[in-house]
Design a protein around this motif. Structure first.
Motif, PDB file in Angstrom:
ATOM      1  N   PHE A 132       0.836  -1.199   0.000  1.00  0.00           N
ATOM      2  CA  PHE A 132       0.000   0.000   0.000  1.00  0.00           C
ATOM      3  C   PHE A 132       0.874   1.254   0.000  1.00  0.00           C
ATOM      4  N   PHE A 133       1.881   1.256   0.883  1.00  0.00           N
ATOM      5  CA  PHE A 133       2.774   2.408   1.013  1.00  0.00           C
ATOM      6  C   PHE A 133       3.489   2.703  -0.309  1.00  0.00           C
ATOM      7  N   ASP A 134       4.068   1.676  -0.908  1.00  0.00           N
ATOM      8  CA  ASP A 134       4.779   1.891  -2.170  1.00  0.00           C
ATOM      9  C   ASP A 134       3.822   2.221  -3.314  1.00  0.00           C
ATOM     10  N   GLY A 135       2.561   1.779  -3.189  1.00  0.00           N
ATOM     11  CA  GLY A 135       1.548   2.175  -4.167  1.00  0.00           C
ATOM     12  C   GLY A 135       1.344   3.685  -4.168  1.00  0.00           C
ATOM     13  N   ILE A 136       1.395   4.279  -2.987  1.00  0.00           N
ATOM     14  CA  ILE A 136       1.273   5.742  -2.875  1.00  0.00           C
ATOM     15  C   ILE A 136       2.385   6.412  -3.672  1.00  0.00           C
ATOM     16  N   LEU A 137       3.601   5.891  -3.527  1.00  0.00           N
ATOM     17  CA  LEU A 137       4.747   6.463  -4.246  1.00  0.00           C
ATOM     18  C   LEU A 137       4.615   6.245  -5.750  1.00  0.00           C
ATOM     19  N   ARG A 138       4.047   5.107  -6.150  1.00  0.00           N
ATOM     20  CA  ARG A 138       3.834   4.842  -7.579  1.00  0.00           C
ATOM     21  C   ARG A 138       2.817   5.809  -8.165  1.00  0.00           C
ATOM     22  N   VAL A 139       1.780   6.125  -7.394  1.00  0.00           N
ATOM     23  CA  VAL A 139       0.783   7.102  -7.847  1.00  0.00           C
ATOM     24  C   VAL A 139       1.459   8.452  -8.049  1.00  0.00           C
ATOM     25  N   ARG A 140       2.212   8.886  -7.048  1.00  0.00           N
ATOM     26  CA  ARG A 140       2.907  10.179  -7.150  1.00  0.00           C
ATOM     27  C   ARG A 140       3.872  10.191  -8.334  1.00  0.00           C
TER      28      ARG A 140
END
Length: 200
Positions: A132-140
């Motif tokens: 989930f956390f790295d998904g946030i970075l992928r979105v950004r």
């Protein structure tokens, strides 16, 4: 007592909620409400990630400055060199992903946050939290470089489309990471570095 970095993060994160709160509001710049909302929600995610990155860079420096108080005078030269190295490491944190963030904390403090980085009750383990956390970075990363939001990001109800609920989860997740990391680092200060007052 929180670190100064944590207090600053809390103030900054309000901006994420402000941006997200404007979704659904018409704009004179475009008649496409979906487009308007996606712009606002992308900006909210970018803002939240920026707050996390700012927290990490500041808290690492703050931690080192607190430990300096307990250092022996004969070690001042080494301490100054170490602080310079920490400044460089913090400044080079361009993508505050799970691994990059963890590596920075371990490298500077010797403390590994891995065992505590489980965002409960949402997730039961580090693997799901990390995704989930790295998904946030992928979105950004995606919209920062002109790409569409990935369709396989955990937490999105509609693949590739941001929502206010997702942004709220992003803010809550990053708040968890800040609160947890701040507490772990304060424990290090009081138990390993004889800083009895912690962040004070």
């Amino acid at each position: 007592m929180p670190s100064a970095a944590q207090a600053k993060f809390a103030v900054g994160l309000v901006g994420t909620n402000v941006l997200s709160g404007y979704s659904g509001t018409p704009s004179l710049s475009s008649g496409d409400q979906v487009f308007i909302d996606q712009c606002l929600l992308k900006a909210a995610v970018a803002h939240a990630v920026g707050c996390w990155e700012g927290y990490l860079e500041a808290v690492i420096r703050e931690f080192v400055s607190k430990t300096r108080v307990q250092a022996h005078r004969k070690a001042w030269t080494l301490i100054i060199q170490f602080e310079s190295l920490v400044d460089k490491l913090a400044a080079n944190l361009n993508t505050p992903s799970w691994e990059a963030s963890r590596e920075l904390i371990v490298s500077v403090t010797g403390m590994d946050p891995y065992g505590s980085w489980i965002w409960q009750p949402r997730f039961a383990n580090q693997t799901d939290t990390k995704q989930f956390f790295d998904g946030i970075l992928r979105v950004r990363h995606s919209f920062a470089h002109g790409f569409n939001v990935p369709t396989d990001v955990p937490g999105l109800v509609v693949p590739g489309v941001l929502s206010s609920a997702y942004v709220a989860d992003v803010a809550a997740c990053l708040q968890f990471f800040v609160d947890t990391t701040d507490g772990l680092l304060e424990h290090e200060l009081t138990h390993r570095h004889a800083c009895a007052t912690g962040w004070n």
